[in-house]
Write an enzyme that holds these catalytic residues in place. Structure first.
Site, mmCIF file in Angstrom:
data_model
loop_
_atom_site.group_PDB
_atom_site.id
_atom_site.type_symbol
_atom_site.label_atom_id
_atom_site.label_comp_id
_atom_site.label_asym_id
_atom_site.label_seq_id
_atom_site.Cartn_x
_atom_site.Cartn_y
_atom_site.Cartn_z
ATOM 1 N N SER A 129 0.811 -1.218 0.000
ATOM 2 C CA SER A 129 0.000 0.000 0.000
ATOM 3 C C SER A 129 0.842 1.265 0.000
ATOM 4 C CB SER A 129 -0.932 0.005 1.225
ATOM 5 O OG SER A 129 -0.164 -0.092 2.415
ATOM 6 N N ILE A 130 2.090 1.169 0.502
ATOM 7 C CA ILE A 130 2.939 2.351 0.620
ATOM 8 C C ILE A 130 3.996 2.418 -0.479
ATOM 9 C CG2 ILE A 130 4.593 3.564 2.113
ATOM 10 C CD1 ILE A 130 1.746 3.752 3.077
ATOM 11 N N ALA A 131 4.550 1.285 -0.872
ATOM 12 C CA ALA A 131 5.668 1.285 -1.822
ATOM 13 C C ALA A 131 5.700 -0.022 -2.591
ATOM 14 C CB ALA A 131 6.981 1.495 -1.065
ATOM 15 N N VAL A 133 8.734 -2.750 -4.814
ATOM 16 C CA VAL A 133 10.153 -3.100 -4.843
ATOM 17 C C VAL A 133 10.531 -3.636 -6.222
ATOM 18 C CG1 VAL A 133 11.954 -4.548 -3.825
ATOM 19 C CG2 VAL A 133 10.147 -3.601 -2.375
ATOM 20 N N LYS A 151 13.417 0.099 -3.314
ATOM 21 C CA LYS A 151 12.072 0.336 -2.792
ATOM 22 C C LYS A 151 11.660 1.759 -3.145
ATOM 23 C CE LYS A 151 9.227 -0.330 1.334
ATOM 24 N NZ LYS A 151 9.196 -0.867 2.707
ATOM 25 N N ASP A 286 6.568 -5.230 12.813
ATOM 26 C CA ASP A 286 5.663 -5.578 11.711
ATOM 27 C C ASP A 286 6.052 -6.942 11.157
ATOM 28 O OD1 ASP A 286 3.509 -5.144 10.058
ATOM 29 O OD2 ASP A 286 4.613 -3.971 8.576
#
Length: 523
Positions: A129-131, A133, A151, A286
């Protein structure tokens, strides 16, 4: 206009999945309950409420998925069925175009991507959702080519996040003002916590620094591999790191076929987590299966590979001491001490009755201690304690919420790898060692070592200060009087130093003796 359209879409999803019925029925206003029954007519709402909430968040997009993931950690606020369902949310997000990723890289480093990398894979290997790779090959300053992972932050994330957060704050205000459970659920606090997590994850340099710290901490442990950051190519929107080669931890059969000792892998995971928590006070927060792999490379065979360091937890010395003392008291079933620790820490009101809190904690823990130790779920005990905490108005500390969330992840993963895993027995050596280190001569020596630089600065100044004092003009009578006082003071100082020396020797001897006895009896 965009905000109105987004609000309209959110309202549609709320109605589509019957979330209005879940919310409105908890409101105190009778007319709102009638409205909830009218709106829900003709819709199929047979699916469990947790499932409907999860599916609605997935339809609303990446930011709401991330919000659901953060919300799932607040088991002190949510019903168990909803928290369990939200914990299943994964970042299964379609990748953004590689041309956009390349443009972001070139803007960040002010160079063409082909001038930076010998090879750059246009197809991303992972997307969240954020980045996302990409793999690449980079030539370092010595001209040596090395495999790296790049990333890249999703484009235009900040405006999207701010827009959705604004709507979340508005909805949180409505829920808190209208719902009977609104204030207890603290929706504004939850949104604020989510805001912090998201903005931390949007700064990839922060993630790179977290990885570097964990890599230093874990050096020499030989249990986990953490990618090295290539600092010449780290930017808030792009970070380049060492490429890691491993098998996802969820592919247990593949790992077993490759010859990995699965029960040992489970024990190593618990060892790794408690080392980060009790030794370092800095832990990966996480640790879901998507962020964990296992190396099959011969020289690092069977070691964990940790990825994605956007969220880390930190514990102060006070936090670590509080946790260790609590766990030790649990092992001894000393529920009164657990209650006293809660009050001493200030996390429950000072006027709380110790006997009432002790009784509530005993009701939570005794059913688990009556079972064989390997069947005790530490994560479940913590969850029940958080639920009990509502009654006593316990102020849940954010760093301990992260710890509980990570502990649940570790325990779930460990039991998936090895159902016979004894989580408490594995944790016990760390608690024992930490408590001994905190109370024994080793701690005293460390504190003396820390204070030594200050004493070292003072000692060279003493002769000069004494000389200056003696050189000051005085009458003979006054000088003799001051000299006599100085000699008397020096004798008292010598006597005090001798007393302190004898006390220190006695303390060290007594500490060693007590630790030998405690080591045998503590656990």
């Amino acid at each position: 206009m965009n905000r109105l359209l987004r609000g309209g879409f959110i309202l549609f999803i709320v109605l589509r999945y019957g979330l209005d019925e879940l919310v409105l029925t908890s409101f105190q206003k009778p007319w709102l309950r009638v409205l909830a029954r009218m709106i829900s007519m003709g819709r199929d709402l047979t699916a469990p409420r947790g499932q409907r909430i999860r599916e609605a968040l997935e339809r609303l997009g990446p930011i709401f998925v991330k919000f659901g993931q953060v919300l799932s950690t607040r088991r002190d606020l949510l019903p168990t069925d909803i928290a369990d369902e939200l914990a299943q949310l994964q970042d299964n997000v379609p990748p953004f175009p590689s041309e956009v990723a390349i443009a972001t890289i070139e803007r960040a480093f002010k160079r063409k991507v082909d001038d930076i990398f010998v090879q750059f894979d246009r197809q991303p290997v992972a997307s969240a959702s954020i980045a996302q790779v990409h793999f690449a090959v980079l030539k370092d300053k010595l001209g040596v080519e090395r495999d790296v992972a790049v990333k890249v932050l999703r484009p235009e994330m900040l405006p999207v996040i701010e827009k959705d957060l604004s709507l979340m704050r508005m909805m949180a205000g409505w829920v808190e003002g209208l719902s009977a459970d609104g204030k207890r659920l603290k929706p504004k606090e939850v949104v604020s916590e989510f805001d912090k997590y998201l903005h931390d994850e949007l700064d990839l340099v922060r993630e790179a620094s977290n990885a570097a710290q964990l890599r230093r901490n874990m050096d020499g442990l030989n249990l986990v591999l953490i990618p090295e950051m290539i600092w010449d190519f780290c930017h808030t929107e792009v970070i380049v790191m060492e490429r890691m080669i491993g098998v996802p931890i969820s592919q247990i059969e593949r790992l077993r076929d490759a010859g990995v000792n699965i029960p040992q892998l489970a024990r190593d995971g618990v060892t790794l987590f408690f080392t980060q928590v009790f030794r370092d006070g800095f832990f990966h927060a996480d640790m879901h299966p998507g962020n964990i792999q296992v190396s099959l490379v011969p020289n690092t065979f069977g070691r964990y590979i940790s990825l994605d360091f956007g969220i880390v937890g930190t514990l102060t010395e006070f936090d670590k001491k509080y946790l260790a003392q609590n766990f030790t008291a649990f092992f001894r079933r000393d529920y009164k001490r657990v209650s006293e620790l809660h009050i001493e820490s200030g996390w429950v009101p000072a006027d709380t009755r110790v006997d009432e809190l002790e009784s509530a904690i005993r009701a939570v823990c005794e059913p688990y201690f009556d079972r064989p130790l390997k069947e005790i779920s530490l994560g479940m005990v913590l969850m029940r304690l958080f639920q009990t905490s509502r009654r006593f108005h316990v102020e849940i500390q954010p760093q301990l919420v992260l710890l509980q969330k990570t502990l649940l992840n570790i325990e779930g993963l460990g039991r998936q790898l090895d159902p016979e895993l004894d989580l408490w027995n594995t944790a016990k050596p760390f608690l024992e060692k930490w408590m001994i280190d905190q109370l024994g001569p080793k701690k005293l020596l460390l504190e003396l070592r820390d204070q030594a630089p200050q004493y070292a600065k003072l000692l060279p100044q003493l002769p000069r200060l004494l000389h200056d004092f003696l050189r000051q003009p005085r009458s003979d009578l006054e000088e003799r009087k001051n000299l006599a006082n100085l000699i008397a003071e020096q004798r008292r100082t010598n006597h005090t130093l001798q007393t302190i020396l004898y006390l220190c020797i006695g303390f060290v001897v007594a500490s060693v003796a007590l630790q030998l006895l405690w080591h045998l009896d503590l656990f």
